[in-house]
Motif scaffolding. Structure first.
Motif, PDB file in Angstrom:
ATOM      1  N   ASP A   1       0.900  -1.342   0.054  1.00 16.58           N
ATOM      2  CA  ASP A   1       0.244  -0.011  -0.031  1.00 16.58           C
ATOM      3  C   ASP A   1       1.042   1.158   0.133  1.00 16.58           C
ATOM      4  OD1 ASP A   1      -2.399  -1.447   0.020  1.00 16.58           O
ATOM      5  OD2 ASP A   1      -2.862  -1.263   2.018  1.00 16.58           O
ATOM      6  N   ALA A   2       1.953   1.265   0.713  1.00 18.12           N
ATOM      7  CA  ALA A   2       2.940   2.299   0.644  1.00 18.12           C
ATOM      8  C   ALA A   2       4.043   2.183  -0.455  1.00 18.12           C
ATOM      9  CB  ALA A   2       3.516   2.327   1.977  1.00 18.12           C
ATOM     10  N   TYR A   3       4.227   1.278  -1.214  1.00 17.15           N
ATOM     11  CA  TYR A   3       5.435   1.172  -2.278  1.00 17.15           C
ATOM     12  C   TYR A   3       5.338   2.128  -3.372  1.00 17.15           C
ATOM     13  CZ  TYR A   3       8.716  -1.441  -4.906  1.00 17.15           C
ATOM     14  OH  TYR A   3       9.794  -2.033  -5.569  1.00 17.15           O
ATOM     15  N   PRO A   4       6.752   2.546  -3.567  1.00 17.88           N
ATOM     16  CA  PRO A   4       8.035   1.998  -3.209  1.00 17.88           C
ATOM     17  C   PRO A   4       8.506   2.758  -1.788  1.00 17.88           C
ATOM     18  CG  PRO A   4       8.194   3.695  -4.897  1.00 17.88           C
ATOM     19  CD  PRO A   4       6.830   3.410  -4.747  1.00 17.88           C
ATOM     20  N   VAL A   5       9.006   2.056  -0.951  1.00 18.36           N
ATOM     21  CA  VAL A   5       9.561   2.407   0.286  1.00 18.36           C
ATOM     22  C   VAL A   5      11.079   1.816   0.497  1.00 18.36           C
ATOM     23  CG1 VAL A   5       7.412   2.907   1.300  1.00 18.36           C
ATOM     24  CG2 VAL A   5       8.534   0.508   1.341  1.00 18.36           C
ATOM     25  N   ASP A   6      11.956   2.448   0.973  1.00 21.61           N
ATOM     26  CA  ASP A   6      13.264   1.844   1.144  1.00 21.61           C
ATOM     27  C   ASP A   6      13.170   0.814   2.482  1.00 21.61           C
ATOM     28  OD1 ASP A   6      14.377   2.983  -0.824  1.00 21.61           O
ATOM     29  OD2 ASP A   6      14.890   4.669   0.112  1.00 21.61           O
ATOM     30  N   SER A   7      12.367   1.002   3.470  1.00 15.46           N
ATOM     31  CA  SER A   7      12.313   0.389   4.698  1.00 15.46           C
ATOM     32  C   SER A   7      10.784   0.458   5.059  1.00 15.46           C
ATOM     33  CB  SER A   7      13.336   1.144   5.804  1.00 15.46           C
ATOM     34  OG  SER A   7      12.958   0.430   6.817  1.00 15.46           O
ATOM     35  N   ILE A   8      10.394  -0.537   5.789  1.00 21.59           N
ATOM     36  CA  ILE A   8       9.274  -0.624   6.536  1.00 21.59           C
ATOM     37  C   ILE A   8       9.089   0.533   7.659  1.00 21.59           C
ATOM     38  CG2 ILE A   8       9.732  -2.389   8.181  1.00 21.59           C
ATOM     39  CD1 ILE A   8       6.632  -3.298   7.860  1.00 21.59           C
ATOM     40  N   LYS A   9      10.064   0.927   7.975  1.00 22.26           N
ATOM     41  CA  LYS A   9       9.974   2.010   9.186  1.00 22.26           C
ATOM     42  C   LYS A   9       9.753   3.378   8.809  1.00 22.26           C
ATOM     43  CE  LYS A   9      12.879   2.258  12.564  1.00 22.26           C
ATOM     44  NZ  LYS A   9      14.176   2.323  13.284  1.00 22.26           N
ATOM     45  N   ASP A  10       9.759   3.267   7.449  1.00 25.47           N
ATOM     46  CA  ASP A  10       9.153   4.826   6.642  1.00 25.47           C
ATOM     47  C   ASP A  10       7.828   4.915   6.533  1.00 25.47           C
ATOM     48  OD1 ASP A  10      12.163   5.403   6.470  1.00 25.47           O
ATOM     49  OD2 ASP A  10      12.381   4.612   4.534  1.00 25.47           O
ATOM     50  N   ILE A  11       7.048   3.906   6.899  1.00 21.85           N
ATOM     51  CA  ILE A  11       5.752   3.861   6.545  1.00 21.85           C
ATOM     52  C   ILE A  11       5.077   4.453   7.910  1.00 21.85           C
ATOM     53  CG2 ILE A  11       3.760   2.369   5.992  1.00 21.85           C
ATOM     54  CD1 ILE A  11       5.608   0.510   4.757  1.00 21.85           C
ATOM     55  N   ASP A  12       4.070   5.301   7.820  1.00 21.76           N
ATOM     56  CA  ASP A  12       3.316   5.649   8.957  1.00 21.76           C
ATOM     57  C   ASP A  12       4.239   6.253   9.983  1.00 21.76           C
ATOM     58  OD1 ASP A  12       0.948   5.154   7.621  1.00 21.76           O
ATOM     59  OD2 ASP A  12       0.726   3.239   8.526  1.00 21.76           O
ATOM     60  N   GLY A  13       5.346   6.980   9.775  1.00 21.96           N
ATOM     61  CA  GLY A  13       5.949   7.585  10.777  1.00 21.96           C
ATOM     62  C   GLY A  13       5.290   8.741  11.648  1.00 21.96           C
ATOM     63  N   LYS A  14       5.537   8.868  12.860  1.00 16.52           N
ATOM     64  CA  LYS A  14       4.816  10.086  13.646  1.00 16.52           C
ATOM     65  C   LYS A  14       5.134  11.547  12.993  1.00 16.52           C
ATOM     66  CE  LYS A  14       3.972   7.241  17.006  1.00 16.52           C
ATOM     67  NZ  LYS A  14       2.370   7.184  17.371  1.00 16.52           N
TER      68      LYS A  14
ATOM     69  N   GLU B   1      22.934  -6.530  16.037  1.00 18.22           N
ATOM     70  CA  GLU B   1      22.767  -5.792  14.713  1.00 18.22           C
ATOM     71  C   GLU B   1      21.481  -6.119  14.142  1.00 18.22           C
ATOM     72  OE1 GLU B   1      27.489  -5.371  12.946  1.00 18.22           O
ATOM     73  OE2 GLU B   1      25.841  -6.816  12.213  1.00 18.22           O
ATOM     74  N   TYR B   2      20.932  -5.040  13.330  1.00 16.95           N
ATOM     75  CA  TYR B   2      19.519  -5.380  12.597  1.00 16.95           C
ATOM     76  C   TYR B   2      19.718  -4.480  11.227  1.00 16.95           C
ATOM     77  CZ  TYR B   2      14.673  -6.773  12.069  1.00 16.95           C
ATOM     78  OH  TYR B   2      13.699  -7.477  11.696  1.00 16.95           O
ATOM     79  N   ASP B   3      19.120  -5.050  10.119  1.00 23.00           N
ATOM     80  CA  ASP B   3      19.213  -4.048   8.982  1.00 23.00           C
ATOM     81  C   ASP B   3      17.767  -4.153   8.511  1.00 23.00           C
ATOM     82  OD1 ASP B   3      19.336  -3.493   6.436  1.00 23.00           O
ATOM     83  OD2 ASP B   3      20.601  -4.873   5.518  1.00 23.00           O
ATOM     84  N   TRP B   4      17.096  -2.774   8.502  1.00 21.61           N
ATOM     85  CA  TRP B   4      16.010  -2.490   8.336  1.00 21.61           C
ATOM     86  C   TRP B   4      15.597  -2.156   6.879  1.00 21.61           C
ATOM     87  CZ3 TRP B   4      11.916  -3.046  11.390  1.00 21.61           C
ATOM     88  CH2 TRP B   4      12.198  -3.253  12.616  1.00 21.61           C
ATOM     89  N   SER B   5      16.617  -2.487   5.960  1.00 26.03           N
ATOM     90  CA  SER B   5      16.328  -2.417   4.443  1.00 26.03           C
ATOM     91  C   SER B   5      14.902  -3.155   4.194  1.00 26.03           C
ATOM     92  CB  SER B   5      17.502  -2.662   3.732  1.00 26.03           C
ATOM     93  OG  SER B   5      18.660  -1.765   4.064  1.00 26.03           O
ATOM     94  N   LEU B   6      14.195  -2.749   3.383  1.00 26.49           N
ATOM     95  CA  LEU B   6      13.175  -3.513   2.645  1.00 26.49           C
ATOM     96  C   LEU B   6      13.892  -5.158   2.106  1.00 26.49           C
ATOM     97  CD1 LEU B   6      10.136  -3.526   2.503  1.00 26.49           C
ATOM     98  CD2 LEU B   6      10.575  -2.880   0.121  1.00 26.49           C
ATOM     99  N   ASN B   7      12.846  -6.146   2.441  1.00 26.98           N
ATOM    100  CA  ASN B   7      13.389  -7.518   2.085  1.00 26.98           C
ATOM    101  C   ASN B   7      12.839  -7.618   0.502  1.00 26.98           C
ATOM    102  OD1 ASN B   7      10.623  -7.573   2.726  1.00 26.98           O
ATOM    103  ND2 ASN B   7      10.855  -9.701   3.199  1.00 26.98           N
ATOM    104  N   GLU B   8      13.291  -6.941  -0.353  1.00 26.55           N
ATOM    105  CA  GLU B   8      12.887  -6.727  -1.718  1.00 26.55           C
ATOM    106  C   GLU B   8      13.720  -7.617  -2.522  1.00 26.55           C
ATOM    107  OE1 GLU B   8      10.892  -3.363  -4.698  1.00 26.55           O
ATOM    108  OE2 GLU B   8      12.503  -2.726  -3.060  1.00 26.55           O
ATOM    109  N   VAL B   9      13.304  -8.346  -3.419  1.00 21.83           N
ATOM    110  CA  VAL B   9      13.797  -8.681  -4.734  1.00 21.83           C
ATOM    111  C   VAL B   9      14.687  -7.672  -5.682  1.00 21.83           C
ATOM    112  CG1 VAL B   9      13.843 -10.267  -6.726  1.00 21.83           C
ATOM    113  CG2 VAL B   9      12.610 -10.788  -4.818  1.00 21.83           C
ATOM    114  N   ALA B  10      15.703  -7.978  -5.545  1.00 17.84           N
ATOM    115  CA  ALA B  10      16.651  -6.744  -6.489  1.00 17.84           C
ATOM    116  C   ALA B  10      15.921  -6.536  -7.726  1.00 17.84           C
ATOM    117  CB  ALA B  10      18.095  -7.081  -6.550  1.00 17.84           C
ATOM    118  N   GLN B  11      15.778  -5.118  -8.231  1.00 20.17           N
ATOM    119  CA  GLN B  11      14.983  -5.345  -9.564  1.00 20.17           C
ATOM    120  C   GLN B  11      16.059  -5.119 -10.641  1.00 20.17           C
ATOM    121  OE1 GLN B  11      12.099  -1.927  -9.886  1.00 20.17           O
ATOM    122  NE2 GLN B  11      12.152  -1.814  -7.666  1.00 20.17           N
ATOM    123  N   PRO B  12      15.747  -5.730 -11.749  1.00 20.71           N
ATOM    124  CA  PRO B  12      16.913  -5.694 -12.827  1.00 20.71           C
ATOM    125  C   PRO B  12      17.214  -4.379 -13.589  1.00 20.71           C
ATOM    126  CG  PRO B  12      14.815  -6.539 -13.931  1.00 20.71           C
ATOM    127  CD  PRO B  12      14.683  -6.411 -12.129  1.00 20.71           C
TER     128      PRO B  12
END
Length: 272
Positions: free
Chosen positions: A112-125, A261-272
């Motif tokens: 619903d929010a795509y494209p985003v780099d991270s889920i943390k970027d969605i619905d931020g305060k 450690e934790y990587d918040w990057s979106l778990n997205e298949v790399a686009q060609p």
């Protein structure tokens, strides 16, 4: 002014990770003799069609390839799950229900929010000023109770089932998260699925690894230490039997500090 900004950032960082873990009474009971088996075939279609794995066994989702028709299918699946009466299910069927619903909701939130780099970027305060993510917003209504993703995880599944393996099954759409399973959870496969999810994660570098002599663990073990063990020593003892022999030998007797450690990057298949 800067002082107050720092205070606000600290407050929201705390509220994003601190959870009351208060059980929701509406979901406290089950029907032990229930034979109801829910239909998760639409969600299985999504997994079959858009879930991919890299050479190291980590899962990625092809958000950019989801069609409007497929999104409608996902929405219909979630709406069907909203009509389920969890208290009428067996406990194990309900446990599978919540895992599937949480994961499907998370994919929907991203789509619903795509494209985003991270889920943390969605619905931020404050319009995204603070990147706290989408977990607190009410997403669905089940048995007359409005629920957020945090409600499902922290107010239902964690306190009700007291099973640390749930952290390896709930996927938050981040690269640092355990895999999104390629099979829906059911009453008949959930135990095997949870065990496999745990083994896969702790045997991947984002779960457990050594960086030189430094033990590095996923932040999941830090955020939810109380779900896994009483302290870090007991945590290592819990993990050790579940990893490969080389890592197990290094874990046994480890006395150093743990880096998380934790990587918040979106778990997205790399686009060609």
């Amino acid at each position: 002014m800067f002082k107050y900004i720092l205070m606000a950032v600290s407050l929201f960082a705390f509220t994003a990770t601190a959870h009351a873990n208060t059980p929701i009474s509406a979901f406290s009971t089950n029907q032990p003799n229930s034979t109801t088996a829910l239909d998760h075939s639409d969600w299985q279609y999504f997994l079959d069609t858009h879930l991919n794995y890299d050479e190291f066994g980590q899962s990625y989702f092809s958000y950019q390839q989801v069609t409007p028709q497929e999104l409608a299918m996902l929405n219909n699946y979630i709406q069907r799950m909203e009509k389920v009466k969890p208290h009428q299910l067996s406990a194990i069927e309900e446990k599978a229900f919540w895992i599937n619903l949480y994961n499907a909701l998370t994919v929907k939130v991203v789509l619903d929010a795509y494209p985003v780099d991270s889920i943390k970027d969605i619905d931020g305060k404050f319009g995204g000023l603070f990147a706290t993510g989408p977990w607190e917003k009410e997403r669905i209504m089940v048995s007359g109770v409005g629920l957020s993703l945090n409600n499902i995880e922290h107010d239902i599944v964690r306190p009700k089932y007291n099973d640390y393996r749930i952290h390896f099954a709930l996927n938050c759409a981040a690269k640092g998260c355990p895999n999104l399973s390629n099979q829906v959870f059911t009453a008949s496969n959930i135990e095997q699925q949870l065990n496999e999810a745990e083994a896969t994660f702790v045997n991947h570098q984002r779960g457990v690894r050594f960086d030189g002599r430094q033990l590095v663990l996923s932040k999941i073990f830090d955020w939810y230490l109380e779900d896994f063990a009483q302290n870090e020593t007991a945590l290592i003892q819990l993990i050790a039997p579940k990893v490969n022999a080389t890592t197990r030998a290094r874990l046994n007797g480890y006395k150093g500090k743990i880096k998380y450690e934790y990587d918040w990057s979106l778990n997205e298949v790399a686009q060609p």
